[in-house]
Design a protein around this motif. Structure first.
Motif, PDB file in Angstrom:
ATOM      1  N   SER A 155      -0.132 -17.148   6.735  1.00  0.00           N
ATOM      2  CA  SER A 155      -0.497 -15.767   7.056  1.00  0.00           C
ATOM      3  C   SER A 155      -0.898 -15.027   5.789  1.00  0.00           C
ATOM      4  O   SER A 155      -0.241 -15.142   4.753  1.00  0.00           O
ATOM      5  CB  SER A 155       0.683 -15.046   7.721  1.00  0.00           C
ATOM      6  N   VAL A 156      -1.997 -14.272   5.886  1.00  0.00           N
ATOM      7  CA  VAL A 156      -2.434 -13.394   4.802  1.00  0.00           C
ATOM      8  C   VAL A 156      -2.410 -11.971   5.346  1.00  0.00           C
ATOM      9  O   VAL A 156      -3.086 -11.663   6.326  1.00  0.00           O
ATOM     10  CB  VAL A 156      -3.856 -13.743   4.314  1.00  0.00           C
ATOM     11  N   GLY A 157      -1.606 -11.117   4.734  1.00  0.00           N
ATOM     12  CA  GLY A 157      -1.488  -9.754   5.238  1.00  0.00           C
ATOM     13  C   GLY A 157      -1.286  -8.773   4.112  1.00  0.00           C
ATOM     14  O   GLY A 157      -1.431  -9.105   2.934  1.00  0.00           O
ATOM     15  N   ASN A 158      -0.952  -7.549   4.482  1.00  0.00           N
ATOM     16  CA  ASN A 158      -0.686  -6.548   3.458  1.00  0.00           C
ATOM     17  C   ASN A 158       0.369  -5.568   3.934  1.00  0.00           C
ATOM     18  O   ASN A 158       0.773  -5.571   5.097  1.00  0.00           O
ATOM     19  CB  ASN A 158      -1.967  -5.826   3.023  1.00  0.00           C
TER      20      ASN A 158
ATOM     21  N   LEU B 134       4.027 -19.986   5.670  1.00  0.00           N
ATOM     22  CA  LEU B 134       3.800 -19.305   4.398  1.00  0.00           C
ATOM     23  C   LEU B 134       3.280 -17.907   4.690  1.00  0.00           C
ATOM     24  O   LEU B 134       2.274 -17.746   5.383  1.00  0.00           O
ATOM     25  CB  LEU B 134       2.794 -20.077   3.538  1.00  0.00           C
ATOM     26  N   ASP B 135       3.978 -16.900   4.181  1.00  0.00           N
ATOM     27  CA  ASP B 135       3.603 -15.501   4.378  1.00  0.00           C
ATOM     28  C   ASP B 135       3.146 -14.919   3.046  1.00  0.00           C
ATOM     29  O   ASP B 135       3.972 -14.676   2.153  1.00  0.00           O
ATOM     30  CB  ASP B 135       4.802 -14.708   4.910  1.00  0.00           C
ATOM     31  N   LEU B 136       1.840 -14.709   2.897  1.00  0.00           N
ATOM     32  CA  LEU B 136       1.281 -14.121   1.682  1.00  0.00           C
ATOM     33  C   LEU B 136       1.007 -12.640   1.923  1.00  0.00           C
ATOM     34  O   LEU B 136       0.411 -12.271   2.938  1.00  0.00           O
ATOM     35  CB  LEU B 136      -0.029 -14.808   1.296  1.00  0.00           C
ATOM     36  N   VAL B 137       1.426 -11.801   0.995  1.00  0.00           N
ATOM     37  CA  VAL B 137       1.180 -10.363   1.093  1.00  0.00           C
ATOM     38  C   VAL B 137       0.316  -9.928  -0.081  1.00  0.00           C
ATOM     39  O   VAL B 137       0.642 -10.196  -1.241  1.00  0.00           O
ATOM     40  CB  VAL B 137       2.499  -9.566   1.105  1.00  0.00           C
ATOM     41  N   MET B 138      -0.790  -9.266   0.237  1.00  0.00           N
ATOM     42  CA  MET B 138      -1.693  -8.748  -0.779  1.00  0.00           C
ATOM     43  C   MET B 138      -1.322  -7.297  -1.085  1.00  0.00           C
ATOM     44  O   MET B 138      -1.112  -6.495  -0.171  1.00  0.00           O
ATOM     45  CB  MET B 138      -3.141  -8.807  -0.284  1.00  0.00           C
ATOM     46  N   LEU B 139      -1.253  -6.961  -2.364  1.00  0.00           N
ATOM     47  CA  LEU B 139      -1.020  -5.581  -2.789  1.00  0.00           C
ATOM     48  C   LEU B 139      -2.220  -5.096  -3.591  1.00  0.00           C
ATOM     49  O   LEU B 139      -2.770  -5.838  -4.407  1.00  0.00           O
ATOM     50  CB  LEU B 139       0.235  -5.471  -3.653  1.00  0.00           C
ATOM     51  N   ASP B 140      -2.607  -3.855  -3.358  1.00  0.00           N
ATOM     52  CA  ASP B 140      -3.676  -3.215  -4.124  1.00  0.00           C
ATOM     53  C   ASP B 140      -3.045  -2.549  -5.343  1.00  0.00           C
ATOM     54  O   ASP B 140      -2.233  -1.630  -5.202  1.00  0.00           O
ATOM     55  CB  ASP B 140      -4.374  -2.179  -3.241  1.00  0.00           C
TER      56      ASP B 140
ATOM     57  N   ARG C 209      10.381 -10.370   3.657  1.00  0.00           N
ATOM     58  CA  ARG C 209       9.900 -11.455   4.530  1.00  0.00           C
ATOM     59  C   ARG C 209       8.822 -12.293   3.854  1.00  0.00           C
ATOM     60  O   ARG C 209       8.515 -13.394   4.316  1.00  0.00           O
ATOM     61  CB  ARG C 209       9.321 -10.888   5.831  1.00  0.00           C
ATOM     62  N   ALA C 210       8.212 -11.774   2.800  1.00  0.00           N
ATOM     63  CA  ALA C 210       7.085 -12.463   2.165  1.00  0.00           C
ATOM     64  C   ALA C 210       7.564 -13.658   1.352  1.00  0.00           C
ATOM     65  O   ALA C 210       8.611 -13.610   0.708  1.00  0.00           O
ATOM     66  CB  ALA C 210       6.317 -11.494   1.274  1.00  0.00           C
ATOM     67  N   HIS C 211       6.769 -14.726   1.378  1.00  0.00           N
ATOM     68  CA  HIS C 211       7.044 -15.878   0.528  1.00  0.00           C
ATOM     69  C   HIS C 211       6.385 -15.724  -0.842  1.00  0.00           C
ATOM     70  O   HIS C 211       6.843 -16.309  -1.823  1.00  0.00           O
ATOM     71  CB  HIS C 211       6.537 -17.159   1.199  1.00  0.00           C
ATOM     72  N   ALA C 212       5.289 -14.974  -0.886  1.00  0.00           N
ATOM     73  CA  ALA C 212       4.595 -14.734  -2.157  1.00  0.00           C
ATOM     74  C   ALA C 212       3.823 -13.430  -2.044  1.00  0.00           C
ATOM     75  O   ALA C 212       3.364 -13.058  -0.964  1.00  0.00           O
ATOM     76  CB  ALA C 212       3.650 -15.884  -2.491  1.00  0.00           C
TER      77      ALA C 212
END
Length: 216
Positions: A61-64, A157-163, A188-191
Motif C-alpha cells: 500500500s502507498v498512502g499518505n 507493506l504499508d508505505l506512507v508518503m509525507l510532504d 500502522r506504517a511499516h515505512a
C-alpha cells in the motif's frame, strides 16, 4: 484569490486578521466530529470489530497522512516497474477519486501511459478489485494507490508518503488542517518516505524524522 489558497492560508496560520481567526474557530469546531469519527473507525479495525479481507497474494500500500499530493503516484510507478523488471505480474488498484462514470481520472491516465503492461483497476470496492486482479488477471502482487486509510484490505507493506513542506498537516485534522487522521496513525506504517525533501533544510528534515519516530 482562489479558495484553496485562502484555505491553506487560514489553516497554516499565515493568513491573519479577525476574519481568518473566526474561520479557524469555525474549522476547529468542525474538526471535532470528523476526528471522532476517524478515531472510532480506526479503533473498530484495531479491535477486530471491522472485517479485513486478506488477498491470496502480497499487497503493498502507498498512502499518505495528509490531503493533497505527496508523491504517491511516482512511488507507485517506481514500485510497479521494480516488480515488473523482476518478472512479477503486478496490478495497481485505486478507488478512482474524481473519475466520471465510465471514465478514468488523471492518475489512472498517467499510470496507463507510463505503465502500459501493468493493469490498473479503479473501483470504490477495492476488495472486489483485488479479487478480480488475482482471479481474472492472474496477478501475483497488488499495489494499492492511496490506501493508508482504506483498512478493509490487508497489506504486507504499508508505505506512507509525507510532504516535507507540510508533513503533519499544520497539526490539525481536516477541516482545521490537512491531516486525514491524527498523526499517531503513523504507528500502522511499516515505512515513511519523505517527498520534496529538497524543499527544506537538514534541520527541518531531522525534526520531521524525530516527529515520525515519536509515533512509529
Amino acid at each position: 484569490m482562489e479558495l484553496s489558497e485562502w484555505f491553506h492560508g487560514v489553516v497554516s496560520g499565515r493568513r491573519r486578521g479577525p476574519g481568518a481567526a473566526l474561520a479557524r474557530l469555525g474549522l476547529t469546531i468542525a474538526e471535532w466530529p470528523y476526528t471522532l469519527a476517524v478515531r472510532w473507525r480506526n479503533h473498530s479495525y484495531d479491535a477486530g470489530r471491522s472485517g479485513v479481507h486478506q488477498p491470496a497474494v502480497p499487497v503493498v500500500s502507498v498512502g499518505n497522512l495528509t490531503l493533497g499530493g505527496t508523491g504517491k503516484t511516482p512511488m507507485v510507478l517506481w514500485l510497479a516497474r521494480w516488480f515488473r523488471r523482476r518478472g512479477v505480474p503486478v496490478a495497481v488498484i485505486s478507488r478512482g477519486y474524481g473519475a466520471q462514470q465510465g471514465s478514468r481520472n488523471d492518475e489512472a491516465l498517467e499510470l496507463e501511459h507510463k505503465l502500459p503492461d501493468v493493469p490498473h483497476l479503479q473501483n470504490p470496492d477495492r476488495v472486489q478489485a483485488a479479487r478480480s486482479a488475482v482471479d481474472e488477471l492472474g496477478c501475483q502482487l497488488i499495489i494499492l494507490d492511496d490506501a493508508f486509510q482504506h483498512r478493509r484490505l490487508a497489506r504486507n507493506l504499508d508505505l506512507v508518503m509525507l510532504d516535507a513542506s507540510a508533513p503533519f498537516g499544520y497539526g490539525h485534522v481536516f477541516p482545521r488542517g490537512l491531516l486525514r487522521e491524527p498523526v499517531h496513525g503513523l504507528a500502522r506504517a511499516h515505512a515513511v518516505v519523505l517527498g520534496r525533501a529538497d524543499m527544506v533544510d537538514q534541520a527541518a528534515r531531522a525534526a520531521i524524522r524525530r516527529e515520525v519516530a515519536r509515533h512509529a
